[in-house]
Design an enzyme around this catalytic site. Sequence first.
Site, PDB file in Angstrom:
ATOM      1  N   SER A  16       0.850  -1.192   0.000  1.00 18.98           N
ATOM      2  CA  SER A  16       0.000   0.000   0.000  1.00 18.98           C
ATOM      3  C   SER A  16       0.882   1.236   0.000  1.00 18.98           C
ATOM      4  CB  SER A  16      -0.917  -0.001   1.224  1.00 18.98           C
ATOM      5  OG  SER A  16      -0.175  -0.239   2.403  1.00 18.98           O
ATOM      6  N   GLU A  18       1.104   5.479   0.805  1.00 21.66           N
ATOM      7  CA  GLU A  18       0.472   6.592   1.533  1.00 21.66           C
ATOM      8  C   GLU A  18       0.768   7.927   0.850  1.00 21.66           C
ATOM      9  OE1 GLU A  18       0.677   6.592   5.867  1.00 21.66           O
ATOM     10  OE2 GLU A  18       1.309   8.686   5.769  1.00 21.66           O
ATOM     11  N   THR A  49      -3.637  10.777   4.087  1.00 26.21           N
ATOM     12  CA  THR A  49      -3.509  11.275   5.460  1.00 26.21           C
ATOM     13  C   THR A  49      -4.559  12.348   5.744  1.00 26.21           C
ATOM     14  OG1 THR A  49      -1.942  13.002   4.889  1.00 26.21           O
ATOM     15  CG2 THR A  49      -1.022  10.845   5.463  1.00 26.21           C
ATOM     16  N   TYR A  50      -4.715  12.611   7.038  1.00 30.29           N
ATOM     17  CA  TYR A  50      -5.679  13.597   7.527  1.00 30.29           C
ATOM     18  C   TYR A  50      -4.876  14.738   8.098  1.00 30.29           C
ATOM     19  CZ  TYR A  50     -10.200  14.869   9.577  1.00 30.29           C
ATOM     20  OH  TYR A  50     -11.391  15.480   9.899  1.00 30.29           O
ATOM     21  N   ALA A  52      -2.980  17.628   9.959  1.00 32.73           N
ATOM     22  CA  ALA A  52      -2.782  17.943  11.368  1.00 32.73           C
ATOM     23  C   ALA A  52      -3.745  19.068  11.734  1.00 32.73           C
ATOM     24  CB  ALA A  52      -1.337  18.365  11.611  1.00 32.73           C
ATOM     25  N   HIS A  78      -7.319   8.196   6.450  1.00 33.70           N
ATOM     26  CA  HIS A  78      -6.884   8.430   7.828  1.00 33.70           C
ATOM     27  C   HIS A  78      -7.877   9.409   8.468  1.00 33.70           C
ATOM     28  CE1 HIS A  78      -2.362   7.491   6.899  1.00 33.70           C
ATOM     29  NE2 HIS A  78      -3.167   6.824   6.087  1.00 33.70           N
ATOM     30  N   ARG A 108      -5.612   9.074  16.965  1.00 32.47           N
ATOM     31  CA  ARG A 108      -5.873  10.189  17.874  1.00 32.47           C
ATOM     32  C   ARG A 108      -5.416  11.493  17.246  1.00 32.47           C
ATOM     33  NH1 ARG A 108      -2.026  11.408  22.800  1.00 32.47           N
ATOM     34  NH2 ARG A 108      -0.896  12.213  20.984  1.00 32.47           N
ATOM     35  N   GLY A 109      -4.217  11.466  16.613  1.00 31.89           N
ATOM     36  CA  GLY A 109      -3.600  12.691  16.103  1.00 31.89           C
ATOM     37  C   GLY A 109      -2.609  13.238  17.113  1.00 31.89           C
ATOM     38  N   ASP A 110      -1.768  14.152  16.647  1.00 31.04           N
ATOM     39  CA  ASP A 110      -0.765  14.773  17.525  1.00 31.04           C
ATOM     40  C   ASP A 110      -1.352  16.009  18.193  1.00 31.04           C
ATOM     41  OD1 ASP A 110       1.445  13.054  17.210  1.00 31.04           O
ATOM     42  OD2 ASP A 110       1.772  13.880  15.197  1.00 31.04           O
ATOM     43  N   GLN A 179       4.282   2.716  12.556  1.00 32.00           N
ATOM     44  CA  GLN A 179       5.126   3.889  12.314  1.00 32.00           C
ATOM     45  C   GLN A 179       6.371   3.426  11.552  1.00 32.00           C
ATOM     46  OE1 GLN A 179       5.582   6.837  11.640  1.00 32.00           O
ATOM     47  NE2 GLN A 179       4.765   7.682  13.547  1.00 32.00           N
ATOM     48  N   GLN A 215      15.153  16.037   5.916  1.00 29.15           N
ATOM     49  CA  GLN A 215      13.740  15.710   6.058  1.00 29.15           C
ATOM     50  C   GLN A 215      13.554  14.499   6.987  1.00 29.15           C
ATOM     51  OE1 GLN A 215      11.961  13.975   2.510  1.00 29.15           O
ATOM     52  NE2 GLN A 215      10.362  15.524   2.616  1.00 29.15           N
ATOM     53  N   PHE A 219      11.447  14.214  10.491  1.00 24.01           N
ATOM     54  CA  PHE A 219      10.372  13.235  10.702  1.00 24.01           C
ATOM     55  C   PHE A 219      10.630  12.366  11.924  1.00 24.01           C
ATOM     56  CE2 PHE A 219       9.082  13.194   6.024  1.00 24.01           C
ATOM     57  CZ  PHE A 219       7.986  13.985   6.281  1.00 24.01           C
ATOM     58  N   HIS A 269       3.562  -1.136   4.015  1.00 20.59           N
ATOM     59  CA  HIS A 269       2.935   0.162   3.747  1.00 20.59           C
ATOM     60  C   HIS A 269       4.061   1.153   3.467  1.00 20.59           C
ATOM     61  CE1 HIS A 269      -0.180   3.226   4.099  1.00 20.59           C
ATOM     62  NE2 HIS A 269       0.595   3.919   4.921  1.00 20.59           N
TER      63      HIS A 269
HETATM   64  P1  FAD Z   1      -3.402   6.564  20.604  1.00 19.86           P
HETATM   65  O1  FAD Z   1      -3.571   5.144  20.247  1.00 19.86           O
HETATM   66  O2  FAD Z   1      -4.513   7.235  21.315  1.00 19.86           O
HETATM   67  O3  FAD Z   1      -2.065   6.665  21.485  1.00 19.86           O
HETATM   68  C1  FAD Z   1      -1.459   7.923  21.772  1.00 19.86           C
HETATM   69  C2  FAD Z   1      -0.721   7.817  23.103  1.00 19.86           C
HETATM   70  O4  FAD Z   1      -1.660   7.648  24.169  1.00 19.86           O
HETATM   71  C3  FAD Z   1       0.215   6.606  23.195  1.00 19.86           C
HETATM   72  O5  FAD Z   1       1.309   6.971  23.970  1.00 19.86           O
HETATM   73  C4  FAD Z   1      -0.632   5.558  23.894  1.00 19.86           C
HETATM   74  O6  FAD Z   1       0.153   4.601  24.574  1.00 19.86           O
HETATM   75  C5  FAD Z   1      -1.438   6.415  24.857  1.00 19.86           C
HETATM   76  N1  FAD Z   1      -2.780   5.850  25.128  1.00 19.86           N
HETATM   77  C6  FAD Z   1      -3.636   5.297  24.268  1.00 19.86           C
HETATM   78  N2  FAD Z   1      -4.771   4.893  24.898  1.00 19.86           N
HETATM   79  C7  FAD Z   1      -4.600   5.209  26.208  1.00 19.86           C
HETATM   80  C8  FAD Z   1      -5.396   5.058  27.368  1.00 19.86           C
HETATM   81  N3  FAD Z   1      -6.610   4.497  27.324  1.00 19.86           N
HETATM   82  N4  FAD Z   1      -4.914   5.534  28.559  1.00 19.86           N
HETATM   83  C9  FAD Z   1      -3.696   6.106  28.627  1.00 19.86           C
HETATM   84  N5  FAD Z   1      -2.877   6.272  27.554  1.00 19.86           N
HETATM   85  C10 FAD Z   1      -3.335   5.843  26.371  1.00 19.86           C
HETATM   86  N6  FAD Z   1      -1.354  11.930  12.296  1.00 19.86           N
HETATM   87  C11 FAD Z   1      -2.134  12.821  11.639  1.00 19.86           C
HETATM   88  O7  FAD Z   1      -2.392  13.935  12.144  1.00 19.86           O
HETATM   89  N7  FAD Z   1      -2.679  12.523  10.411  1.00 19.86           N
HETATM   90  C12 FAD Z   1      -2.465  11.324   9.807  1.00 19.86           C
HETATM   91  O8  FAD Z   1      -2.978  11.073   8.716  1.00 19.86           O
HETATM   92  C13 FAD Z   1      -1.630  10.369  10.463  1.00 19.86           C
HETATM   93  N8  FAD Z   1      -1.377   9.150   9.919  1.00 19.86           N
HETATM   94  C14 FAD Z   1      -0.633   8.214  10.612  1.00 19.86           C
HETATM   95  C15 FAD Z   1      -0.447   6.943  10.035  1.00 19.86           C
HETATM   96  C16 FAD Z   1       0.295   5.972  10.721  1.00 19.86           C
HETATM   97  C17 FAD Z   1       0.463   4.614  10.098  1.00 19.86           C
HETATM   98  C18 FAD Z   1       0.871   6.283  11.996  1.00 19.86           C
HETATM   99  C19 FAD Z   1       1.689   5.244  12.719  1.00 19.86           C
HETATM  100  C20 FAD Z   1       0.697   7.540  12.554  1.00 19.86           C
HETATM  101  C21 FAD Z   1      -0.060   8.524  11.876  1.00 19.86           C
HETATM  102  N9  FAD Z   1      -0.293   9.790  12.415  1.00 19.86           N
HETATM  103  C22 FAD Z   1      -1.081  10.713  11.747  1.00 19.86           C
HETATM  104  C23 FAD Z   1       0.356  10.187  13.671  1.00 19.86           C
HETATM  105  C24 FAD Z   1      -0.541   9.914  14.907  1.00 19.86           C
HETATM  106  O9  FAD Z   1      -1.677  10.741  14.866  1.00 19.86           O
HETATM  107  C25 FAD Z   1       0.316  10.201  16.157  1.00 19.86           C
HETATM  108  O10 FAD Z   1       1.327   9.250  16.293  1.00 19.86           O
HETATM  109  C26 FAD Z   1      -0.448  10.422  17.463  1.00 19.86           C
HETATM  110  O11 FAD Z   1       0.433  11.029  18.403  1.00 19.86           O
HETATM  111  C27 FAD Z   1      -0.975   9.147  18.118  1.00 19.86           C
HETATM  112  O12 FAD Z   1      -2.013   8.617  17.435  1.00 19.86           O
HETATM  113  P2  FAD Z   1      -2.598   7.147  17.856  1.00 19.86           P
HETATM  114  O13 FAD Z   1      -3.763   6.901  17.006  1.00 19.86           O
HETATM  115  O14 FAD Z   1      -1.510   6.147  17.865  1.00 19.86           O
HETATM  116  O15 FAD Z   1      -3.051   7.478  19.361  1.00 19.86           O
END
Ligand code: FAD
Length: 291
Positions: A16, A18, A49-50, A52, A78, A108-110, A179, A215, A219, A269
Amino acid sequence: MKVIKLLEDRSTPIFSFEFFPPKTDEGLESLMETIGQLKGLEPSYVSVTYGAGGSNAGKSLDLISTIKERFGLESMAHLTCVNSRADDITKVLDAYRDAGVANILALRGDPPAGSREFKASEGGYRHASELVSHIKKNYDFCIGVAGYPEGHPESKSIDEDIRNLKLKVDAGGDFIVTQLFFNNDDFFRFEEMVRQAGIEVPIIPGIMPITNFGQIERFTSMCGASIPDTVRNDLSDIKDDADEVAEYGTEYALRQCKGLIERGVAGIHFYTLNKSMATVTILKALHLSDS
Ligand code: FAD
């Protein structure tokens, strides 16, 4: 087609690509060329991607629709919880469903630029697992979730991160996309820990061929992935020669892909950064495409 079905039906690893929605018309034109070149490699699906901050939902949907119309490629959208209430998320999901999208990568997003801690919007979600539950309860999408071979930067330990990954899968995540990473051993260790934690869904490793040293440093510092010392040393000698860096990065990623495939990964991916050259070279070298 749902990604989970593609994974179940596969006889070889699935691939796939991205992409991110470009900011300008020129960027979009150049991305269309890129996708035209990559289409011949017959990716199982592409992902978009979605933005930020959650402000570019429309751009992601437009890009997915354009890719489907022009190239007929399966897609995964995403989606993040950033700056969104649950009803905002519902509107975006309704639009994806109506556009025929079958797969969502639930994230969740950053935290927004300038803040170190993620805060849920009022009426929104704090963790990706809550977004997964929302999707599972209301829709029939196939749901991907993110995994972190070196741990998510906010986690105290990989164990804790994997416990949270399990919450996402238990809530309805169908597969995991990781990641980027540069040391396959990190991925294999992660995979082992995930299985030991009782998570059984497919894991798709994410690979980003290095094409630009500055770059990749940016990242990796943002996403918590590390650059091995050998790679850093090799690149420090050639970092001012763009062609040499791209050649090195492509060969390195090819070796990573070969090592992953030898160990039986379900798919790979590619983080393409909207460019085709490295991915085309790698897939051709893997003899998985004749275009
Ligand atoms: P979560 O799964 O919620 O985890 C985030 C943090 O919270 C982790 O440290 C986790 O251990 C902790 N956590 C989770 N659940 C709990 C809980 N119940 N209690 C306490 N702690 C908890 N970002 C974008 O903005 N747009 C994109 O399109 C995008 N695409 C991505 C694609 C991939 C393949 C990856 C790997 C990342 C991508 N990201 C993207 C980045 C991502 O949004 C960030 O890494 C973000 O900080 C975490 O998202 P998550 O879904 O992993 O969050």
